[in-house]
Design an enzyme around this catalytic site. Structure first.
Site, short mmCIF file in Angstrom:
data_model
loop_
_atom_site.label_atom_id
_atom_site.label_comp_id
_atom_site.label_asym_id
_atom_site.label_seq_id
_atom_site.Cartn_x
_atom_site.Cartn_y
_atom_site.Cartn_z
N SER A 145 16.72 58.26 26.56
CA SER A 145 18.57 58.33 27.50
C SER A 145 19.31 59.01 25.98
CB SER A 145 18.48 56.70 27.53
OG SER A 145 20.16 56.97 28.13
N TYR A 164 21.45 48.47 24.99
CA TYR A 164 20.67 48.88 26.35
C TYR A 164 20.15 50.25 25.36
CZ TYR A 164 19.12 52.37 30.01
OH TYR A 164 18.61 53.77 30.08
N LYS A 213 16.24 51.60 23.99
CA LYS A 213 15.97 53.03 24.01
C LYS A 213 15.42 53.45 23.04
CE LYS A 213 15.46 54.04 28.88
NZ LYS A 213 13.98 53.85 29.40
C1 WQD Z 1 29.36 57.99 34.70
C2 WQD Z 1 31.37 58.02 34.75
C3 WQD Z 1 32.30 55.73 34.16
C4 WQD Z 1 31.02 53.61 38.11
C5 WQD Z 1 24.22 55.11 32.35
C6 WQD Z 1 23.81 54.74 31.27
C7 WQD Z 1 22.93 55.85 30.83
C8 WQD Z 1 22.15 56.63 31.99
C9 WQD Z 1 23.29 56.38 33.13
C10 WQD Z 1 20.09 54.76 32.43
C11 WQD Z 1 31.57 57.12 33.54
C12 WQD Z 1 32.57 56.85 35.60
C13 WQD Z 1 31.37 54.98 36.48
C14 WQD Z 1 31.88 53.44 39.13
C15 WQD Z 1 33.59 54.81 37.28
N1 WQD Z 1 21.18 55.08 32.77
N2 WQD Z 1 32.53 55.20 36.55
N3 WQD Z 1 33.60 54.32 38.39
O1 WQD Z 1 27.78 55.44 32.49
O2 WQD Z 1 27.52 58.14 31.96
O3 WQD Z 1 25.37 56.29 31.70
O4 WQD Z 1 24.08 55.39 33.58
O5 WQD Z 1 19.64 56.13 31.76
O6 WQD Z 1 21.82 55.58 30.08
O7 WQD Z 1 24.28 54.55 29.90
O8 WQD Z 1 26.81 56.28 34.01
O9 WQD Z 1 27.64 56.31 35.93
O10 WQD Z 1 27.47 53.92 34.56
O11 WQD Z 1 29.08 56.16 34.58
O12 WQD Z 1 34.76 55.51 37.50
O13 WQD Z 1 32.28 52.87 39.32
O14 WQD Z 1 31.72 57.54 35.87
O15 WQD Z 1 33.72 55.20 33.57
O16 WQD Z 1 32.52 57.82 32.67
P1 WQD Z 1 26.83 56.04 32.36
P2 WQD Z 1 27.80 55.49 34.71
#
Ligand code: WQD
Length: 334
Positions: free
Chosen positions: A123, A147, A151
């Site tokens: 990741s 997490y 990885k």
């Molecule tokens: C994306 C953006 C949030 C939810 C994580 C893991 C990564 C991968 C993908 C596994 C961010 C914003 C989110 C919400 C929001 N997983 N957000 N409201 O954190 O970039 O990555 O998931 O491999 O390893 O770290 O993904 O989808 O959680 O967030 O505003 O209800 O959306 O702040 O900017 P992230 P995410």
């Protein structure tokens, strides 16, 4: 090739298994079903029109893994693992045990069975605090949550394995943000409980399962103030795994490759594209920043093109159209 897919009923694993079958590979898979449904495996068989041998098995069952690997496989695609960043902060020991000790069990079973070709689901989280975008594979690694640490630890296990025994060929695929679904609408992301990730939350709101989306911060140093990420269609991601499998012989031991589009999109851009796909406004409110979020991260995808002959082809509209079709046709998931 005869391929074993771990975490085969999960979001990425099921899409990878489907593309493997479509490409003519023979596929078996296992999953402990802790965060997925065997229905996904049934639908992969239906879509591919081919068999897929499924075993309910946990990565912590070392003997069970040895028995399964003794069937003889040409390669393993390893997706099984816990992946909720927030949960990993609350339960670091659980994540270490499941993701790291579990992967060690798998690699030992592979070594014993003489299977040394591995494609691992890593990741972009391993890049930690991003120094400069776009991020290439030479960007320093660091863990900003348990997490991400798991990885990083499994990647290091892969590097050590191939250093000790150069017969190991390992592709460490660092994905950015997987979204979307197979265009059939039969497979998709179906997280248990409240989704941590943006897209499933947005689409569950669009289909009426959630009241509104909370946008975590609009005061970041980005064009519209909301976080920027490199969203990649899960089918492009699956095809990237296929390309890595087919190019493994050219790998010098264990090597890391980014799987991203090379384009950063903001949360508000995702909301706009999702609204367009769903044909309705998706209610949202601006909420405080989420701890641990980077303002922006997106991939330099050049090495994947050079090494795997692969690039992402589906744009954000396609990601949202396919994700919406899955959510609309399966409002309660599997
Ligand atoms: C994306 C953006 C949030 C939810 C994580 C893991 C990564 C991968 C993908 C596994 C961010 C914003 C989110 C919400 C929001 N997983 N957000 N409201 O954190 O970039 O990555 O998931 O491999 O390893 O770290 O993904 O989808 O959680 O967030 O505003 O209800 O959306 O702040 O900017 P992230 P995410």
């Amino acid at each position: 090739m005869k391929v074993l897919v771990t975490g085969v009923s999960g979001y990425i694993g099921s899409h990878a298994a489907l593309e493997l079958l479509r490409a003519g590979h023979e596929v078996s898979g296992f999953d402990n079903l802790s965060n997925s449904s065997e229905e996904a495996v049934r639908r992969v068989r239906e879509l591919a029109g081919k068999p897929l041998a499924f075993t309910k098995l946990d990565l912590l069952d070392a003997d069970g893994l040895k028995t399964l690997l003794a069937q003889g496989f040409d390669a393993v695609m390893h997706f099984a693992g816990l992946k909720a960043v927030g949960e990993s902060v609350e339960k670091p020991a659980l994540y270490r045990r499941n993701n790291v000790d579990g992967s060690r069990n798998l690699f030992e079973a592979m070594q014993k069975a003489g299977c040394r070709r591995l494609v691992f689901s890593s990741s972009c989280t391993v890049y930690g605090e991003v120094k400069k975008n776009p991020v290439d594979e030479k960007h320093p690694r660091s863990a900003v949550n348990p997490y991400g640490q798991t990885k990083l630890d499994v990647e290091d296990m892969g590097f050590a394995l191939s250093k000790k025994d150069p017969r190991w060929k390992i592709a460490l695929l660092r994905y950015f943000n997987p979204v979307g679904a197979d265009p059939s609408g039969r497979l998709g992301e179906d997280p248990r409980g409240t989704p941590n990730n943006l897209m499933p939350f947005v689409m569950q709101t669009a289909v009426g399962r959630r009241d509104k989306v909370r946008v975590f911060g609009d005061d970041y140093p980005t064009p519209d103030g909301t976080c920027v990420r490199d969203y990649i269609h899960v089918t492009d991601l699956a095809l990237g795994h296929l390309a890595a499998l087919e190019k493994l012989d050219s790998f010098a031991g264990a090597e890391a490759v980014n799987l991203g589009t090379g384009h950063g999109r903001s949360v508000l851009e995702v909301l706009a594209a999702a609204s367009k796909a769903a044909g309705r406004r998706i209610p949202y409110e601006i909420a405080p920043q989420r701890a641990g979020d980077a303002a922006a991260i997106w991939a330099d995808p050049a090495l994947a093109l050079e090494k795997l002959g692969w690039r992402a082809e589906r744009d954000l509209d396609a990601m949202c159209a396919d994700h919406w079709r899955w959510q609309k046709d399966n409002p309660a998931g599997y």
